[in-house]
Design an enzyme around this catalytic site. Structure first.
Site, PDB file in Angstrom:
ATOM      1  CG  ASP A  38      -2.002   0.960   1.244  1.00 12.93           C
ATOM      2  OD1 ASP A  38      -1.987   1.837   0.371  1.00 12.93           O
ATOM      3  OD2 ASP A  38      -2.883   0.880   2.128  1.00 12.93           O
ATOM      4  N   GLY A  65      -5.080   3.645  -8.064  1.00 18.02           N
ATOM      5  CA  GLY A  65      -5.289   3.917  -9.489  1.00 18.02           C
ATOM      6  C   GLY A  65      -4.341   4.956 -10.083  1.00 18.02           C
ATOM      7  CG  ASP A  75      -9.234   3.475   0.940  1.00 21.02           C
ATOM      8  OD1 ASP A  75      -8.440   3.316  -0.013  1.00 21.02           O
ATOM      9  OD2 ASP A  75      -8.877   3.461   2.119  1.00 21.02           O
TER      10      ASP A  75
HETATM   11  C1  GLA Z   1      -5.450   2.394   2.625  1.00 16.07           C
HETATM   12  C2  GLA Z   1      -5.954   1.233   1.771  1.00 16.07           C
HETATM   13  C3  GLA Z   1      -7.017   0.462   2.536  1.00 16.07           C
HETATM   14  C4  GLA Z   1      -6.445  -0.044   3.853  1.00 16.07           C
HETATM   15  C5  GLA Z   1      -5.871   1.132   4.664  1.00 16.07           C
HETATM   16  C6  GLA Z   1      -5.114   0.659   5.889  1.00 16.07           C
HETATM   17  O1  GLA Z   1      -6.414   3.362   2.866  1.00 16.07           O
HETATM   18  O2  GLA Z   1      -6.462   1.692   0.549  1.00 16.07           O
HETATM   19  O3  GLA Z   1      -7.486  -0.636   1.773  1.00 16.07           O
HETATM   20  O4  GLA Z   1      -5.450  -0.983   3.600  1.00 16.07           O
HETATM   21  O5  GLA Z   1      -4.967   1.898   3.874  1.00 16.07           O
HETATM   22  O6  GLA Z   1      -4.561   1.703   6.609  1.00 16.07           O
END
Ligand code: GLA
Length: 526
Positions: free
Chosen positions: A271, A313, A334
């Site tokens: 991430d 994205g 998200d």
């Molecule tokens: C980001 C990701 C989420 C999740 C959070 C965790 O926002 O897009 O899917 O993993 O981090 O902190």
């Protein structure tokens, strides 16, 4: 937590404002869903029939593994227990446990191995062709599993993950092909935290990352998951910290991957988060760099670890996610934090972004578009508790129908220990899962849009077409027609209702049906 995450999005946005086009939630003046988006709320209704008591083998019909890597696949079969499993033509190096249906071992030689899986019980027998492809490509079908984020967010613990693995077995989800039990953010130490369970040495003397006290023994945890014929997933960031402020992999990538291998993980969500502060600029090269690095390290390991790119994205990741080594890539921000609500996010990113950017061209065996998790059942209310998904009943059918038509990973992120029959029916309809897991691996796309109604189509390996009929009007029922001319078929065709698992008869020219507000129907045309 919500505040924190929004802050993260802001930081990312400030770093690369241009790159967020299409992935960034549109700001609304108020956080409440605008009136126009509040859809008709109907009583819950269950469409998915109970599986037969005789055996039925479900899920993926093709599976990729690298030579020499530990192999684990559980034959997903519904039906009364006890059940016996056999497999014809299993390649050398693999063993099948006849009582559990777990296939394990290693394959030395590259090649395609056609196998027949067999499940039998007192009421009958089911056979299913299954192809094992030993080579360089993993994730020949979209991943299926569960992720901790949207229900447990920063409260996740070892016990929660064990309970999730148990629930995946107890609820029968495993019998439909669900496999991954994935820990999201918050398993590592949190620098600066006053919480005793989260502070402590971030790494050991060798620089290997430590888990926090909520995860006292990661190896024992993955053993627990594997003993149930399931696989384990973990999460980190290429930046110094994760989105929730826990230790990330920056400058420790090699060591952290070695740690994940030692612990026995099978899946990694990577991430972007604080990497926004490391990247020199918003060029494609900088966007790709951390993902190229981690995937190079992953492919050197004696274990298959599926890589999920999570960077919302940016830079049209779908165009290069596979090339940099990802087995899936999040296509947008998200879904659960969409400013105007999950349903609006689903229509904006799941439908329109996907369609406008023609994302179906980029997904396929070995690399899938990931529009985020299945937000069903009980989700976090971001105040330390849970609440039922805000999606209406029809929106939930739309959510699952679309995910299957576009061959998205089916990763449920609600409370797996509190599943009711309705939510299980949404997650475990084998005919919808067959669409998602079809071995041809061709993501579907929109073929017609008339006012509020849309028709989406997915080509299936057997030449049939899976079709989703959607009504985006929030309050009115609408007739939606799947026209043969839009689907590229002719003549009289047999039509099957996938949610209800019933043949509907033979139709010429088109198939028309009334669809509920924000609802969906799914059919297959043979
Ligand atoms: C980001 C990701 C989420 C999740 C959070 C965790 O926002 O897009 O899917 O993993 O981090 O902190």
């Amino acid at each position: 937590m919500k505040k924190l995450l929004c802050c993260c999005c802001l930081i990312i946005g400030l770093a690369f404002p241009r790159l967020l086009t299409g992935a960034e939630p549109k700001a609304e003046s108020s956080t409440a869903p605008p009136k126009a988006l509040q859809a008709l709320r109907r009583e819950r209704f269950i469409l998915t029939p109970d599986p037969p008591r005789s055996p039925r083998i479900n899920g993926a019909r093709i599976f990729g593994v690298r030579p020499g890597s530990p192999f684990l696949f559980t034959i997903p079969a519904t039906g009364e227990r006890p059940m016996q499993f056999t497999a014809d033509n299993l390649p050398a190096g693999l063993r099948l446990d006849p009582h559990t249906g777990f296939i394990a071992g290693t394959i030395k030689d590259r090649g395609t191995y056609p196998v027949t899986l067999v499940a039998s019980n007192a009421l009958g027998i089911s056979k299913r062709p299954f192809k094992i492809v030993c080579g360089d490509t993993l994730a020949l079908t979209p991943h299926m599993g569960w992720n901790s984020w949207y229900v447990w967010e920063n409260r996740v613990t070892d016990k929660i993950i064990r309970d999730a693995a148990d629930a995946m077995v107890r609820t029968g989800m495993r019998e439909h092909g669900y496999q991954y039990v994935n820990i999201d953010d918050c398993w590592a130490m949190k620098p600066g935290s006053r919480d005793e369970s989260l502070n402590g040495p971030e790494r050991d003397q060798e620089g290997m990352v430590n888990s926090n006290r909520r995860f006292p023994d990661m190896k024992a945890l993955t053993d627990y998951i594997h003993a149930r014929g399931l696989k384990a997933g973990i999460y980190t960031s290429p930046g110094p910290t994760t989105c929730a402020g826990h230790v990330g992999a920056y400058q420790h990538e090699e060591l952290d991957v070695r740690r994940f291998v030692e612990w026995g993980f099978d899946f990694l969500k990577y991430d972007w988060c604080s990497y926004g502060g490391i990247a020199k600029n918003g060029s494609l090269e900088e966007l790709q760099k951390p993902y190229r690095l981690i995937s190079r390290i992953l492919t050197q390991q004696p274990r298959d670890i599926v890589l999920n790119l999570c960077q919302y994205g940016m830079g049209n990741v779908w165009e290069w996610g596979k090339e940099v080594g990802g087995q899936s890539w999040r296509t947008a921000g998200d879904l659960g934090l969409s400013f105007e609500g999950i349903a609006a996010g689903l229509f904006r990113d799941g439908f329109d972004l996907y369609s406008d950017r023609k994302l179906h061209q980029f997904g396929g065996p070995g690399g899938w578009n990931d529009p985020d998790y299945l937000l069903l059942g009980y989700l976090s209310n971001w105040r330390g508790g849970t609440a039922p998904t805000p999606l209406t009943v029809d929106e939930q059918y739309t959510h699952v129908t679309l995910w299957c038509i576009v061959a998205a990973p089916l990763i449920f992120s609600g409370d797996i220990t509190r599943l009711d029959k309705f939510t299980l029916g949404l997650l475990c309809n084998d005919e919808l899962i067959d669409v998602d897991q079809d071995p041809l691996g061709k993501p579907g796309y929109r073929v017609a849009k008339t006012g509020d109604t849309e028709v989406w189509m997915k080509d299936m390996e057997d030449g049939s077409k899976a079709v989703g009929l959607f009504n985006r009007n929030p309050v009115e029922f609408k007739k939606v027609a799947a026209r043969w001319s839009d689907l590229g078929v002719q003549g009289t065709r047999r039509v099957r209702d996938l949610w209800r698992q019933k043949n509907l008869g033979d139709f010429a020219g088109q198939f028309e049906i009334e669809v509920a507000p924000h609802g969906a129907e799914a059919i297959r045309i043979f």
